[in-house]
Motif scaffolding. Structure first.
Motif, PDB file in Angstrom:
ATOM      1  N   VAL A 108      -8.576   3.502  -3.721  1.00  0.00           N
ATOM      2  CA  VAL A 108      -9.791   4.269  -3.913  1.00  0.00           C
ATOM      3  C   VAL A 108      -9.598   5.567  -3.238  1.00  0.00           C
ATOM      4  CG1 VAL A 108     -12.344   4.452  -3.736  1.00  0.00           C
ATOM      5  CG2 VAL A 108     -11.712   2.404  -4.799  1.00  0.00           C
ATOM      6  N   LYS A 109      -9.293   5.361  -2.136  1.00  0.00           N
ATOM      7  CA  LYS A 109      -9.176   6.509  -1.003  1.00  0.00           C
ATOM      8  C   LYS A 109      -8.127   7.623  -1.734  1.00  0.00           C
ATOM      9  CE  LYS A 109     -10.466   4.071   2.830  1.00  0.00           C
ATOM     10  NZ  LYS A 109     -10.238   3.355   3.942  1.00  0.00           N
ATOM     11  N   SER A 131      -9.034  -0.629  -1.537  1.00  0.00           N
ATOM     12  CA  SER A 131      -9.546   0.286  -0.588  1.00  0.00           C
ATOM     13  C   SER A 131      -8.532   1.426  -0.440  1.00  0.00           C
ATOM     14  CB  SER A 131      -9.718  -0.361   0.603  1.00  0.00           C
ATOM     15  OG  SER A 131     -10.391   0.457   1.576  1.00  0.00           O
ATOM     16  N   PRO A 182      -8.191  -6.734  -1.578  1.00  0.00           N
ATOM     17  CA  PRO A 182      -9.269  -5.747  -1.033  1.00  0.00           C
ATOM     18  C   PRO A 182      -8.724  -4.755  -0.363  1.00  0.00           C
ATOM     19  CG  PRO A 182     -10.047  -8.124  -0.824  1.00  0.00           C
ATOM     20  CD  PRO A 182      -8.601  -8.079  -1.326  1.00  0.00           C
ATOM     21  N   GLN A 183      -7.702  -4.903   0.322  1.00  0.00           N
ATOM     22  CA  GLN A 183      -7.178  -3.766   1.328  1.00  0.00           C
ATOM     23  C   GLN A 183      -6.408  -2.828   0.545  1.00  0.00           C
ATOM     24  OE1 GLN A 183      -6.774  -7.221   1.837  1.00  0.00           O
ATOM     25  NE2 GLN A 183      -7.551  -7.558   3.944  1.00  0.00           N
ATOM     26  N   THR A 209       1.117  -1.226  -0.059  1.00  0.00           N
ATOM     27  CA  THR A 209       0.069  -0.107   0.006  1.00  0.00           C
ATOM     28  C   THR A 209       0.803   1.279   0.020  1.00  0.00           C
ATOM     29  OG1 THR A 209      -1.684  -1.248   1.072  1.00  0.00           O
ATOM     30  CG2 THR A 209      -2.064   1.227   1.152  1.00  0.00           C
ATOM     31  N   LEU A 264     -16.528  -6.012  -5.098  1.00  0.00           N
ATOM     32  CA  LEU A 264     -15.691  -5.076  -4.287  1.00  0.00           C
ATOM     33  C   LEU A 264     -15.655  -3.828  -4.679  1.00  0.00           C
ATOM     34  CD1 LEU A 264     -13.525  -5.003  -2.156  1.00  0.00           C
ATOM     35  CD2 LEU A 264     -11.789  -5.603  -3.987  1.00  0.00           C
ATOM     36  N   THR A 279     -18.780  -2.231  -3.322  1.00  0.00           N
ATOM     37  CA  THR A 279     -18.334  -2.101  -1.851  1.00  0.00           C
ATOM     38  C   THR A 279     -17.582  -0.928  -1.595  1.00  0.00           C
ATOM     39  OG1 THR A 279     -18.978  -4.319  -1.615  1.00  0.00           O
ATOM     40  CG2 THR A 279     -17.618  -3.558   0.197  1.00  0.00           C
ATOM     41  N   LEU A 280     -16.561  -0.719  -2.246  1.00  0.00           N
ATOM     42  CA  LEU A 280     -15.791   0.115  -1.837  1.00  0.00           C
ATOM     43  C   LEU A 280     -15.945   1.818  -2.518  1.00  0.00           C
ATOM     44  CD1 LEU A 280     -12.318  -1.674  -2.327  1.00  0.00           C
ATOM     45  CD2 LEU A 280     -13.601  -1.305  -0.265  1.00  0.00           C
TER      46      LEU A 280
END
Length: 183
Positions: free
Chosen positions: A53-54, A50, A46-47, A16, A72, A75-76
């Motif tokens: 996207v942020k 997320s 998925p992490q 990340t 996903l 959801t995100l």
């Protein structure tokens, strides 16, 4: 001409933190119209998706897409999903969720099928030589498919220079997608 950045862990790292620092470096030079988080091997997809996207929301990227997983993406709060050329059957369900759908195509038949199923856009590839992506389609074939298909077409594959971007624009492509151009 719309710009579509596709991430790849070999350029954006596999954590990340490396994804965030790589994206910040790219965004300091260029804000793409579309961006896709693509990492086919991430066990923590998925992490990382997320976080992706942020990060993109902080930079007000207009169209944030996830690779292959429309549940996903929904959801995100991503804007859409980019399907592989083996996921035509998922288009209808993703459209029901209001997601923007891009699907990879590699033939005129696939492009026509994507249009019939309601995809919002397609990538058509490879246009130019791209490592491990097969024989390039070339500009004449791109022009031919642009003239046949109503759905917006992103030229993809080996696009790394301004000259190539100009050439695909002259063929009438909606935009271009690339991994290496944005690095």
């Amino acid at each position: 001409m719309k710009t579509y950045l596709i991430t790849d862990p070999s350029y954006y790292g596999s954590s990340t933190d490396s994804l965030e620092s790589s994206l910040e470096a790219v965004f300091s030079k260029n804000i793409p119209d579309f961006i896709l988080y693509r990492d086919k091997s991430a066990s923590e997809y998925p992490q990382r998706a997320s976080a992706f996207v942020k990060i993109c929301r902080r930079y007000t990227i207009a169209n944030v897409l996830l690779h292959g997983d429309y549940l996903l993406a929904n959801t995100l709060g991503a804007d859409g999903v980019h399907f592989t050329s083996t996921q035509f059957d998922a288009i209808t369900e993703a459209k029901k969720m209001g997601l923007y759908i891009v699907i990879s195509t590699h033939s005129h038949e696939e492009a026509k099928r994507a249009q019939e199923l309601g995809a919002d856009a397609i990538t058509y590839s490879p246009i130019f030589f791209s490592p491990a992506k097969g024989e390039p389609k070339g500009l004449e074939d791109l022009k031919e498919i642009v003239d046949k298909i109503r759905v917006p077409i992103f030229a993809l594959g080996g696009i790394t220079t301004q000259e190539q971007i100009k050439a695909v624009e002259e063929c009438g492509a909606y935009g271009f997608a690339s991994i290496r151009y944005f690095i």
